[in-house]
Motif scaffolding. Structure first.
Motif, mmCIF file in Angstrom:
data_model
loop_
_atom_site.group_PDB
_atom_site.id
_atom_site.type_symbol
_atom_site.label_atom_id
_atom_site.label_comp_id
_atom_site.label_asym_id
_atom_site.label_seq_id
_atom_site.Cartn_x
_atom_site.Cartn_y
_atom_site.Cartn_z
ATOM 1 N N TRP A 169 13.805 -34.307 -48.050
ATOM 2 C CA TRP A 169 13.684 -35.063 -46.816
ATOM 3 C C TRP A 169 12.255 -35.498 -46.497
ATOM 4 N N CYS A 180 15.478 -33.115 -41.016
ATOM 5 C CA CYS A 180 16.671 -33.242 -41.852
ATOM 6 C C CYS A 180 17.706 -34.105 -41.144
ATOM 7 N N GLN A 181 18.084 -35.208 -41.765
ATOM 8 C CA GLN A 181 18.996 -36.153 -41.127
ATOM 9 C C GLN A 181 20.457 -35.705 -41.188
ATOM 10 N N VAL A 182 20.771 -34.869 -42.195
ATOM 11 C CA VAL A 182 22.151 -34.397 -42.377
ATOM 12 C C VAL A 182 22.102 -32.917 -42.723
ATOM 13 N N TRP A 184 22.394 -29.504 -44.590
ATOM 14 C CA TRP A 184 22.193 -29.254 -46.016
ATOM 15 C C TRP A 184 23.511 -28.946 -46.728
ATOM 16 N N TYR A 186 26.307 -30.202 -46.167
ATOM 17 C CA TYR A 186 26.980 -31.492 -46.404
ATOM 18 C C TYR A 186 26.328 -32.241 -47.565
ATOM 19 N N VAL A 187 24.997 -32.199 -47.629
ATOM 20 C CA VAL A 187 24.260 -32.867 -48.701
ATOM 21 C C VAL A 187 24.638 -32.287 -50.065
ATOM 22 N N VAL A 195 29.341 -37.915 -51.274
ATOM 23 C CA VAL A 195 28.092 -37.370 -50.739
ATOM 24 C C VAL A 195 27.046 -37.370 -51.861
#
Length: 206
Positions: A169, A180-182, A184, A186-187, A195
Motif C-alpha cells: 500500500w 490500507c484501502q481494503v 488485508w 480480502y486482498v 481479487v
C-alpha cells in the motif's frame, strides 16, 4: 560410530548406536550425559581428525544438556570437548531447533527479514502492479524454507503480514491502518474470485 575400544551408546536404548544427523558441515550427535561417553566421543573425533586431516572447530560447536543435567556436570562434560555449554533453542541449518515448542520470540527473525528486504528497495515510482509482483514473488517467498519445516504461529504470521501490507500500500516497511484501502484478508483472496491474490502466508505454511 566406533573407536578401537567400544561404540558410543544410544541415550535411551542400549542395543542401538548413537544417533548421528550429518550434513556437509554440520553434525548433530545425541548421547548420554556420562563422562565415559563424552571422553569416548572426543577420542573418536580426534581419531577422525588424524585420519582425514579435517579438524573440528570445537569453539564453534556447542554442548546442549537435555533432561535435567546438573550445571556442574554439563560444564565438566563441555570442558572435555572444549566447547561452550548452550541451551535451546539452537540455530541448526538456519532454523531454530528446540526440545520443546518454539517460543514466538524464536521466529521474530522472519518478519525482520521481510522488513530489511523492503528497506533496500527504491519503490516510490512503482505502480501497484509492480508492488503486487514484489510482494508475492519476493516477500512472500522469503520464509518458504522455514515454512517447509515449521508451523508458524498466527501471531508471527501477523507480524510478517505487516511489512508485506506496508510494501503493497505505501511502498515502505511500515504503514498505518488508514493507509490500507481494503482489508488485508480480502486482498489475500484468490484471483479467481476477482481479487488481487496476494499470497496468504497461513495457507502457504499449511
Amino acid at each position: 560410530m566406533e573407536s578401537s575400544e567400544e561404540s558410543l551408546l544410544h541415550p535411551l536404548v542400549d542395543d542401538l548406536p548413537c544417533p548421528v544427523i550429518q550434513y556437509a558441515d554440520d553434525t548433530l550427535l545425541i548421547l548420554r550425559a556420562k563422562r565415559s561417553q563424552v571422553c569416548r566421543l572426543k577420542k573418536i573425533l580426534d581419531l577422525f581428525s588424524q585420519a582425514t586431516g579435517l579438524h573440528i572447530n570445537f569453539h564453534k560447536s556447542t554442548f546442549v544438556p537435555v533432561g535435567g543435567v546438573p550445571d556442574d556436570l554439563a560444564t565438566d562434560l563441555a570442558s572435555i570437548l572444549g566447547c561452550p555449554v548452550s541451551s535451546f533453542p539452537q540455530t541448526y541449518l538456519g532454523l531454530p531447533l528446540s526440545d520443546h515448542k518454539l517460543p514466538a520470540s524464536a521466529l521474530e527473525f522472519l518478519s525482520v527479514k521481510i522488513s530489511k528486504r523492503i528497506t533496500g528497495w527504491c519503490t516510490s515510482l512503482l505502480p501497484i502492479g509492480g508492488r503486487l509482483t514484489l510482494t508475492n514473488a519476493v516477500l512472500s517467498a522469503l520464509p518458504s524454507f522455514e515454512m517447509s519445516v515449521l508451523p508458524i504461529p498466527r501471531g508471527t504470521l501477523a507480524k510478517m503480514d505487516k511489512p508485506r501490507r506496508a510494501m503493497f500500500w505505501k511502498e515502505k516497511e511500515k504503514c498505518s491502518g488508514g493507509d490500507c484501502q481494503v482489508a488485508w484478508d480480502y486482498v489475500c483472496r484468490l484471483r479467481s474470485e476477482g481479487v488481487l491474490g496476494v499470497t496468504d502466508l497461513g495457507l502457504q505454511n499449511t
